[in-house]
Design a protein around this motif. Structure first.
Motif, PDB file in Angstrom:
ATOM      1  N   PHE A  68       0.793  -1.222   0.000  1.00 58.09           N
ATOM      2  CA  PHE A  68       0.000   0.000   0.000  1.00 58.09           C
ATOM      3  C   PHE A  68       0.831   1.280   0.000  1.00 58.09           C
ATOM      4  CE2 PHE A  68      -2.575   3.315   1.976  1.00 58.09           C
ATOM      5  CZ  PHE A  68      -3.635   3.317   1.101  1.00 58.09           C
ATOM      6  N   TYR A  69       1.856   1.329   0.821  1.00 57.17           N
ATOM      7  CA  TYR A  69       2.688   2.540   0.887  1.00 57.17           C
ATOM      8  C   TYR A  69       3.538   2.663  -0.371  1.00 57.17           C
ATOM      9  CZ  TYR A  69       1.620   3.929   5.682  1.00 57.17           C
ATOM     10  OH  TYR A  69       0.990   4.392   6.814  1.00 57.17           O
ATOM     11  N   ASP A  70       3.779   3.893  -0.773  1.00 60.49           N
ATOM     12  CA  ASP A  70       4.541   4.160  -1.992  1.00 60.49           C
ATOM     13  C   ASP A  70       6.021   3.922  -1.723  1.00 60.49           C
ATOM     14  OD1 ASP A  70       5.846   5.240  -4.221  1.00 60.49           O
ATOM     15  OD2 ASP A  70       4.268   6.725  -4.542  1.00 60.49           O
ATOM     16  N   VAL A  71       6.546   2.835  -2.258  1.00 55.65           N
ATOM     17  CA  VAL A  71       7.919   2.438  -1.945  1.00 55.65           C
ATOM     18  C   VAL A  71       8.949   3.401  -2.516  1.00 55.65           C
ATOM     19  CG1 VAL A  71       7.265   0.012  -1.815  1.00 55.65           C
ATOM     20  CG2 VAL A  71       8.097   0.939  -3.987  1.00 55.65           C
ATOM     21  N   ARG A  72       8.574   4.193  -3.499  1.00 51.55           N
ATOM     22  CA  ARG A  72       9.529   5.143  -4.077  1.00 51.55           C
ATOM     23  C   ARG A  72       9.447   6.504  -3.403  1.00 51.55           C
ATOM     24  NH1 ARG A  72       8.004   4.807 -10.289  1.00 51.55           N
ATOM     25  NH2 ARG A  72       5.976   5.180  -9.314  1.00 51.55           N
ATOM     26  N   ALA A  73       8.252   6.922  -3.036  1.00 52.40           N
ATOM     27  CA  ALA A  73       8.086   8.266  -2.475  1.00 52.40           C
ATOM     28  C   ALA A  73       8.459   8.338  -1.001  1.00 52.40           C
ATOM     29  CB  ALA A  73       6.644   8.733  -2.661  1.00 52.40           C
ATOM     30  N   VAL A  74       8.287   7.229  -0.270  1.00 50.52           N
ATOM     31  CA  VAL A  74       8.528   7.246   1.167  1.00 50.52           C
ATOM     32  C   VAL A  74      10.006   6.978   1.432  1.00 50.52           C
ATOM     33  CG1 VAL A  74       7.988   6.158   3.368  1.00 50.52           C
ATOM     34  CG2 VAL A  74       6.175   6.541   1.702  1.00 50.52           C
ATOM     35  N   SER A  75      10.751   8.028   1.761  1.00 48.97           N
ATOM     36  CA  SER A  75      12.191   7.893   1.949  1.00 48.97           C
ATOM     37  C   SER A  75      12.685   8.598   3.210  1.00 48.97           C
ATOM     38  CB  SER A  75      12.930   8.456   0.730  1.00 48.97           C
ATOM     39  OG  SER A  75      12.558   9.813   0.511  1.00 48.97           O
ATOM     40  N   GLY A  76      11.771   9.064   4.040  1.00 45.59           N
ATOM     41  CA  GLY A  76      12.135   9.754   5.266  1.00 45.59           C
ATOM     42  C   GLY A  76      10.883  10.186   5.999  1.00 45.59           C
ATOM     43  N   PRO A  77      11.030  10.722   7.214  1.00 43.05           N
ATOM     44  CA  PRO A  77       9.851  11.098   8.002  1.00 43.05           C
ATOM     45  C   PRO A  77       8.940  12.096   7.306  1.00 43.05           C
ATOM     46  CG  PRO A  77      11.834  11.129   9.347  1.00 43.05           C
ATOM     47  CD  PRO A  77      12.292  10.936   7.940  1.00 43.05           C
ATOM     48  N   ASP A  78       9.503  13.101   6.642  1.00 39.93           N
ATOM     49  CA  ASP A  78       8.670  14.100   5.979  1.00 39.93           C
ATOM     50  C   ASP A  78       7.903  13.481   4.808  1.00 39.93           C
ATOM     51  OD1 ASP A  78       9.562  15.997   7.749  1.00 39.93           O
ATOM     52  OD2 ASP A  78      11.079  16.824   6.392  1.00 39.93           O
ATOM     53  N   PRO A  92      12.852  -7.906  -0.561  1.00 37.67           N
ATOM     54  CA  PRO A  92      13.108  -6.747  -1.430  1.00 37.67           C
ATOM     55  C   PRO A  92      14.138  -5.767  -0.867  1.00 37.67           C
ATOM     56  CG  PRO A  92      11.160  -6.329  -0.123  1.00 37.67           C
ATOM     57  CD  PRO A  92      11.664  -7.684   0.303  1.00 37.67           C
ATOM     58  N   ALA A  93      14.787  -6.140   0.254  1.00 35.63           N
ATOM     59  CA  ALA A  93      15.721  -5.212   0.887  1.00 35.63           C
ATOM     60  C   ALA A  93      16.826  -4.793  -0.069  1.00 35.63           C
ATOM     61  CB  ALA A  93      16.305  -5.847   2.150  1.00 35.63           C
ATOM     62  N   ALA A  94      17.427  -5.774  -0.744  1.00 33.96           N
ATOM     63  CA  ALA A  94      18.563  -5.495  -1.615  1.00 33.96           C
ATOM     64  C   ALA A  94      18.151  -5.199  -3.049  1.00 33.96           C
ATOM     65  CB  ALA A  94      19.527  -6.681  -1.586  1.00 33.96           C
ATOM     66  N   SER A 117      17.175  -0.954  -2.336  1.00 30.41           N
ATOM     67  CA  SER A 117      18.635  -0.854  -2.305  1.00 30.41           C
ATOM     68  C   SER A 117      19.118   0.587  -2.214  1.00 30.41           C
ATOM     69  CB  SER A 117      19.232  -1.516  -3.552  1.00 30.41           C
ATOM     70  OG  SER A 117      18.760  -0.877  -4.734  1.00 30.41           O
ATOM     71  N   GLY A 118      18.368   1.530  -2.786  1.00 25.95           N
ATOM     72  CA  GLY A 118      18.770   2.933  -2.751  1.00 25.95           C
ATOM     73  C   GLY A 118      17.980   3.765  -1.766  1.00 25.95           C
ATOM     74  N   ASN A 119      17.233   3.106  -0.871  1.00 22.97           N
ATOM     75  CA  ASN A 119      16.359   3.818   0.059  1.00 22.97           C
ATOM     76  C   ASN A 119      16.504   3.195   1.459  1.00 22.97           C
ATOM     77  OD1 ASN A 119      14.281   5.133   1.393  1.00 22.97           O
ATOM     78  ND2 ASN A 119      12.728   4.727  -0.157  1.00 22.97           N
ATOM     79  N   PRO A 120      17.627   3.463   2.126  1.00 19.71           N
ATOM     80  CA  PRO A 120      17.894   2.789   3.412  1.00 19.71           C
ATOM     81  C   PRO A 120      16.858   3.078   4.485  1.00 19.71           C
ATOM     82  CG  PRO A 120      19.455   4.582   3.019  1.00 19.71           C
ATOM     83  CD  PRO A 120      18.722   4.371   1.741  1.00 19.71           C
ATOM     84  N   TRP A 121      16.261   4.275   4.484  1.00 21.47           N
ATOM     85  CA  TRP A 121      15.259   4.607   5.486  1.00 21.47           C
ATOM     86  C   TRP A 121      14.041   3.693   5.346  1.00 21.47           C
ATOM     87  CZ3 TRP A 121      10.241   6.245   6.149  1.00 21.47           C
ATOM     88  CH2 TRP A 121       9.917   6.827   7.377  1.00 21.47           C
ATOM     89  N   ALA A 122      13.559   3.538   4.113  1.00 13.85           N
ATOM     90  CA  ALA A 122      12.410   2.659   3.871  1.00 13.85           C
ATOM     91  C   ALA A 122      12.803   1.193   4.057  1.00 13.85           C
ATOM     92  CB  ALA A 122      11.858   2.888   2.470  1.00 13.85           C
ATOM     93  N   ARG A 123      14.007   0.833   3.649  1.00 12.47           N
ATOM     94  CA  ARG A 123      14.464  -0.556   3.784  1.00 12.47           C
ATOM     95  C   ARG A 123      14.340  -1.040   5.225  1.00 12.47           C
ATOM     96  NH1 ARG A 123      20.208  -2.867   1.418  1.00 12.47           N
ATOM     97  NH2 ARG A 123      20.203  -4.907   2.451  1.00 12.47           N
ATOM     98  N   GLU A 124      14.675  -0.172   6.163  1.00 16.62           N
ATOM     99  CA  GLU A 124      14.644  -0.530   7.576  1.00 16.62           C
ATOM    100  C   GLU A 124      13.220  -0.732   8.078  1.00 16.62           C
ATOM    101  OE1 GLU A 124      15.997   1.521  11.825  1.00 16.62           O
ATOM    102  OE2 GLU A 124      16.924   2.165   9.940  1.00 16.62           O
ATOM    103  N   ALA A 137      13.474  -2.966 -13.844  1.00 22.08           N
ATOM    104  CA  ALA A 137      14.004  -1.814 -13.112  1.00 22.08           C
ATOM    105  C   ALA A 137      15.467  -1.998 -12.710  1.00 22.08           C
ATOM    106  CB  ALA A 137      13.161  -1.552 -11.866  1.00 22.08           C
ATOM    107  N   PHE A 138      15.966  -3.252 -12.790  1.00 19.96           N
ATOM    108  CA  PHE A 138      17.347  -3.563 -12.409  1.00 19.96           C
ATOM    109  C   PHE A 138      17.974  -4.405 -13.526  1.00 19.96           C
ATOM    110  CE2 PHE A 138      14.793  -3.036  -8.636  1.00 19.96           C
ATOM    111  CZ  PHE A 138      15.569  -2.235  -7.809  1.00 19.96           C
TER     112      PHE A 138
END
Length: 418
Positions: A80-90, A156-158, A162-169, A218-219
Motif C-alpha cells: 500500500f505505501y509508496d515504496v519510491r516516495a517514502v524515503s524519510g519522516p517528511d 526486497p531489501a537489496a 537498495s537505494g532507500n535505506p530509510w524505507a528498507r529498515e 528496473a534492475f
C-alpha cells in the motif's frame, strides 16, 4: 423538493420494517456458486440476516432489479505505501496525509472491501488499520502482516529498497539467525498483525550454491541474492504458528515452493512463476498440505509460464486466493485487482472459480470465516452488480453499489439530482 433516491427508498409506507436493509430481487453468487432464482438479502447491523426467495421488508431497500449480489472482493496481496516516495519522516507524513486517504477510497470504488497488506512499514500500516477500524479513515477492511521478513540482503531489501535505506529498515525485516527471526515474528505478533509473510526469494540459491542474479526491468544488470536459509525459514513458520498466525511464503521456483511447503508454510505468494511447473508431485504436495496458491498475475504475467502454472494447480484442485501484488506507480489501486481477476480467467480458470478465489477462497487465506460469503451470520460486505459476473468476469466493472459492514459506501446507481 428533491426526490428520495430510487435505489435506497424508505419503506415506512409499507409498514414496520423487519430488517435494517434489504436488497430486493437479486441473483446471488454466494462466494462459492450462483444460486438459482431471485432472492431478497436482508442486513441487520453489520451482518447478513437472511437470504430469502420470499419478499422481505427493510427500513431501507435497494431494488437490484434482477442484477447480482455477491460478497465484496478480497485482495490478499497488496503493497500500500509508496515504496519510491517514502524515503524519510517528511515523505512518510506527506504520503499519509495527502495520498493515503484517496488510495484507500479507490479500493471501495472498485468493489474491493478487504485488502491484505503483505510488506508495508509496520507502524504506518497498523496505524492505518486502526484509523479505518475507528472510522477516521474511509477505506476497505485492512489486514496486515507488517514488514516482510527476508534474509540479510534478500529481496526486497537489496532490490526494491537498495537505494532507500530509510524505507528498507521499515518495509523489510532482515534476519541472519534463528534467534533474530523468532524475535521478529514474536514482535510482530505482539503488535497484533493478522499474519506473517516470509520471503524465500524463490529464484535464487542458498549460500554456497550457484550464483543467482535477480532480474527485473528496473534492475537490468541484476542483483545477486541468496534465498532465506532453511533453518530460518522453518523457525519463522514455527514461531508464527506458535502465535496462532498463518504464515505465507514468497516463492517463484519449484524448489523454493517445495521447501516452503515442507517447512510448514500455509500458502505460497506468487507460487511458481519463473519456470514451468513440471513436477506433478509438487502439486500433490500442495494438495496434501492444504496449501493456498496466490498467483499474482498482475505482476507476474510477464513470465511466460505463470498462466500455465496457475491453470495446472487450479485444475488439480489446489486452493486459489486472489492477490494482485498491486503497488504504487503502476495502474490504479482497485482497478488492478479487477485486472488480476480478468488475467486469472485468461489463464484458464472459469469466472466462477475466480469469483470464489476473490471471496471465499481469499477469506480462507486470511483466516476470516466471517468474510467472503453471502449467508446469514456473515459480514455484510456486499456488491450489487448490474450484470452477471459468472458469465463474464468483466462484469465486476459494472458496479452498482458497495456495502461495507452493512452500510452503503458507494452507490453508482444514483444519478445526481439536476
Amino acid at each position: 423538493m428533491p426526490q428520495e433516491p430510487e435505489a435506497l427508498a424508505s419503506t415506512v409506507a409499507r409498514g414496520p420494517a423487519t430488517y435494517d436493509l434489504v436488497i430486493r430481487r437479486a441473483h446471488v453468487f454466494d462466494g462459492r456458486q450462483a444460486l438459482d432464482g431471485l432472492y431478497d438479502i436482508a442486513v441487520d447491523g453489520s451482518e447478513v440476516a437472511a437470504v430469502s426467495a420470499e419478499p422481505l421488508r427493510g427500513g431501507q431497500e435497494v431494488d437490484a432489479a434482477g442484477g447480482w449480489v455477491m460478497p465484496g472482493l478480497i485482495d490478499t496481496h497488496v503493497h500500500f505505501y509508496d515504496v519510491r516516495a517514502v524515503s524519510g519522516p517528511d515523505a512518510m507524513r506527506d504520503f499519509e496525509e495527502n495520498e493515503l486517504p484517496g488510495r484507500l477510497g479507490l479500493f471501495l470504488d472498485h468493489g474491493i472491501t478487504t485488502i491484505k497488506s503483505v510488506g508495508d512499514p509496520t507502524d504506518g500500516i497498523l496505524d492505518t488499520r486502526a484509523g479505518i477500524a475507528a472510522g477516521t479513515l474511509r477505506g476497505p477492511r485492512l489486514l496486515a502482516t507488517g514488514c516482510g521478513i527476508t534474509g540479510r540482503d534478500g529481496h526486497p531489501a537489496a532490490t526494491v529498497f537498495s537505494g532507500n535505506p530509510w524505507a528498507r529498515e521499515r518495509f523489510t525485516g532482515e534476519v541472519e539467525s534463528v534467534r533474530q527471526i523468532r524475535d521478529l515474528v514474536h514482535h510482530l505478533a505482539d503488535r497484533g498483525v493478522d499474519a506473517i509473510k516470509l520471503l524465500s526469494e524463490g529464484a535464487c540459491a542458498h549460500s554456497g550454491g550457484p550464483k543467482y542474479l535477480w532480474r527485473n526491468p528496473a534492475f537490468p544488470d541484476g542483483v545477486a541474492l541468496e534465498r532465506l536459509p532453511l533453518d530460518l525459514l522453518r523457525a519463522g513458520i514455527e514461531t508464527g504458528h506458535e502465535r496462532g498466525l498463518r504464515v505465507t511464503v514468497h516463492t517463484t521456483q519449484q524448489a523454493a515452493a517445495r521447501e516452503a511447503i515442507e517447512a510448514g508454510a500455509d500458502g505460497l505468494e506468487h507460487g511458481v512463476t519463473v519456470e514451468p511447473l513440471s513436477d506433478h508431485s509438487l502439486i500433490d504436495l500442495m494438495l496434501e498440505h492444504d496449501i493456498t496458491y496466490t498467483p499474482t498475475l498482475w505482476i507476474d504475467d510477464a513470465h511466460p509460464d505463470a498462466r500455465g502454472n496457475l491453470r495446472k494447480v487450479a485444475e488439480a484442485g489446489v486452493h486459489i486466493a486472489l492477490g494482485s501484488d498491486t503497488f504504487s506507480g503502476r495502474g490504479l489501486f482497485g482497478a488492478n485487482t479487477l485486472e488480476e481477476a480478468e488475467l486469472m480467467v485468461a489463464a484458464g480458470m472459469t469466472p466462477t472459480q475466480v469469483l470464489a478465489a476473490g471471496t471465499s477462497g481469499a477469506s480462507r487465506q486470511c483466516v476470516r470465516a466471517d468474510l467472503g460469503t453471502v449467508a446469514p451470520g456473515k459480514r455484510a460486505d456486499l456488491l450489487v452488480l448490474n450484470a452477471d459476473p459468472t458469465a463474464d468476469i468483466g462484469n465486476l466493472r459494472d458496479l452498482g453499489m458497495v456495502i461495507l459492514n452493512g452500510r452503503p459506501v458507494v452507490d453508482e446507481r444514483l444519478s445526481p439530482t439536476p
